[in-house]
Scaffold this active site. Structure first.
Site, PDB file in Angstrom:
ATOM      1  N   ASP A 125     113.176  40.823  59.692  1.00 25.91           N
ATOM      2  CA  ASP A 125     113.950  39.959  61.203  1.00 25.91           C
ATOM      3  C   ASP A 125     114.698  39.519  59.910  1.00 25.91           C
ATOM      4  O   ASP A 125     116.337  38.346  61.024  1.00 25.91           O
ATOM      5  CB  ASP A 125     112.881  38.003  60.763  1.00 25.91           C
ATOM      6  CG  ASP A 125     112.854  37.489  59.557  1.00 25.91           C
ATOM      7  OD1 ASP A 125     113.378  38.436  58.053  1.00 25.91           O
ATOM      8  OD2 ASP A 125     113.367  36.257  59.492  1.00 25.91           O
ATOM      9  N   GLU A 135     114.207  26.820  52.353  1.00 26.71           N
ATOM     10  CA  GLU A 135     114.964  27.409  51.017  1.00 26.71           C
ATOM     11  C   GLU A 135     116.702  25.787  50.427  1.00 26.71           C
ATOM     12  O   GLU A 135     116.858  25.693  50.974  1.00 26.71           O
ATOM     13  CB  GLU A 135     115.622  28.307  51.966  1.00 26.71           C
ATOM     14  CG  GLU A 135     116.087  29.219  50.486  1.00 26.71           C
ATOM     15  CD  GLU A 135     116.594  30.617  50.618  1.00 26.71           C
ATOM     16  OE1 GLU A 135     117.336  31.390  49.978  1.00 26.71           O
ATOM     17  OE2 GLU A 135     116.683  31.168  52.383  1.00 26.71           O
ATOM     18  N   LYS A 148     107.068  27.820  52.965  1.00 24.28           N
ATOM     19  CA  LYS A 148     107.767  29.172  52.686  1.00 24.28           C
ATOM     20  C   LYS A 148     109.180  28.704  51.452  1.00 24.28           C
ATOM     21  O   LYS A 148     110.123  28.662  52.512  1.00 24.28           O
ATOM     22  CB  LYS A 148     108.336  30.809  53.588  1.00 24.28           C
ATOM     23  CG  LYS A 148     109.395  32.153  52.950  1.00 24.28           C
ATOM     24  CD  LYS A 148     109.173  32.794  54.218  1.00 24.28           C
ATOM     25  CE  LYS A 148     110.031  33.450  53.322  1.00 24.28           C
ATOM     26  NZ  LYS A 148     111.107  34.894  54.656  1.00 24.28           N
ATOM     27  N   SER A 150     111.648  35.650  47.954  1.00 31.46           N
ATOM     28  CA  SER A 150     112.630  36.021  47.264  1.00 31.46           C
ATOM     29  C   SER A 150     113.971  35.603  46.281  1.00 31.46           C
ATOM     30  O   SER A 150     114.224  35.654  45.236  1.00 31.46           O
ATOM     31  CB  SER A 150     112.630  37.680  47.060  1.00 31.46           C
ATOM     32  OG  SER A 150     113.447  37.770  48.441  1.00 31.46           O
ATOM     33  N   GLY A 151     114.433  35.032  47.577  1.00 34.36           N
ATOM     34  CA  GLY A 151     115.858  33.914  46.489  1.00 34.36           C
ATOM     35  C   GLY A 151     117.027  34.834  46.249  1.00 34.36           C
ATOM     36  O   GLY A 151     118.150  33.769  45.335  1.00 34.36           O
ATOM     37  N   GLY A 152     117.015  36.288  46.972  1.00 37.23           N
ATOM     38  CA  GLY A 152     118.172  37.038  45.339  1.00 37.23           C
ATOM     39  C   GLY A 152     117.858  36.999  44.781  1.00 37.23           C
ATOM     40  O   GLY A 152     118.519  37.600  44.005  1.00 37.23           O
TER      41      GLY A 152
END
Length: 356
Positions: free
Chosen positions: A26, A183, A223, A265-267
């Site tokens: 997305d 997040e 998430k 996954s956040g990097g």
């Protein structure tokens, strides 16, 4: 008013199929443009369509992917054969989702903290994309940690928690399973202990707001970020510690009625994202009543997009690379991932203040 609860519960359960997770495809036009720039591919509508077709037509992708999050442009596009992407995915048994937020805006009165835009148009958008065949949605709220200026502030936490809750119930009223995504950015020098405390504080506020807005938990997904040290902390936590702290944070805040937790996954590198998820699903001694899986973008696509490089002759190799990572994460969901020696999968994917 239509009562979608039965369908919502069925959709959430289908997304939470053992051995499977969600492909986040997305990226906005601007974000995918940065990805294309790294491989010298022009950011045109046709190139974006061709790349998404590469992902969605990968043979056996459905063995490891239960859902795909689409960008609004992609949801209305078709494969070269003329089949709409949503229909193509449906034929593979993959559920289509849609990114419905309209991005971030600085929240006045804070130290450049943000709120997510789009609630004013969400009802109409949810109706439209349900009609197009989407059955779940994604809305990203973003918070940052800064021990020097008190971030995340209570103002930012409450604003984002309420926004996520309103989004959740609007989506459910229109037949879309909401993915609740609060997040907490990895950016910064903070410790893993601080990350856990902030994660628990944020999740508790989000759950309270969801409850006050009468969310249907059995038709809802989460998430969140994994609990990790800050990107500039100079400390590298083990997969075991990340797993224990992440699941502990969830067990202290998240109701058992929630169907599934699909981590961002956040990097993290492709390999880190797989190994850490695997460690969570192998944990003993900590209750985890929810399905724990993945909703990865960069950590599924990085090797694939580099392999493709915009060249038709690389299509098969790029799809093979995608399938390798999808299979790895499917195995991690089952707690059966054995790891890889492929160094390309260990490349850091961290981007400061990442935007979708």
């Amino acid at each position: 008013m239509t009562d979608f609860r039965k369908e919502l519960a069925e959709t959430a359960s289908k997304l939470a199929t053992p051995g499977k997770g969600i492909l986040a495809a997305d990226e906005s036009t601007g974000t995918i443009g940065k990805k294309f720039a790294s491989i010298n591919v022009e950011n045109t509508e046709e190139n974006r369509r061709a790349y998404r077709e590469l992902l969605f037509t990968t043979e056996h992708l459905e063995n490891y992917i239960s859902g795909v999050i689409l960008y609004s442009e992609t949801a209305k596009q078709s494969a070269k054969c003329g089949t709409k992407f949503i229909e193509l995915l449906k034929k593979k048994g993959i559920v289509s989702g849609i990114k419905v937020d309209q991005g971030l805006k600085v929240l006045p009165g804070t130290n450049d903290e943000t709120a997510t835009m789009g609630l004013d148009t969400l009802d109409a958008m949810a109706k439209e994309y349900y009609g197009l065949g989407c059955r779940f949605a994604k809305w990203r709220a973003v918070l940052k940690i800064s021990t020097t200026d008190g971030c995340p502030s209570e103002q930012a936490i409450q604003e984002n928690a309420w926004g996520l809750a309103r989004y959740g119930t609007i989506c459910q009223a229109n037949g879309l399973v909401p993915i609740i995504e609060p997040e907490i950015l990895i950016d910064g020098p903070h410790s893993i202990e601080v990350s856990q405390k902030v994660t628990e504080r944020v999740l508790a506020s989000v759950v309270k707001a969801l409850q006050e807005n009468n969310i249907f938990w059995e038709g809802c997904l989460l998430k969140p970020n994994m609990v990790t040290p800050g990107s500039t902390s100079g400390v590298k936590a083990t997969a075991s510690e990340i797993a224990i702290r992440t699941v502990t944070a969830l067990s202290r805040t998240i109701p058992p009625a929630l169907v599934g937790v699909f981590f961002l996954s956040g990097g993290q590198s492709e390999e880190e994202a797989s190994v850490n998820l695997n460690a969570m699903n192998r944990l003993e001694g900590i209750r985890r009543p929810w399905f724990l899986s993945f909703s990865y973008g960069r950590a599924l696509q990085n090797t694939a997009v580099k392999t493709w490089a915009g060249k038709a002759e690389n299509l098969a190799a790029a799809q093979a690379a995608l399938l390798v990572r999808a299979k790895a994460n499917g195995e991690a969901q089952l707690g059966k991932y054995q790891g890889t020696d492929d160094q390309s999968a260990k490349e850091s994917l961290f981007v400061d203040n990442y935007k979708y």
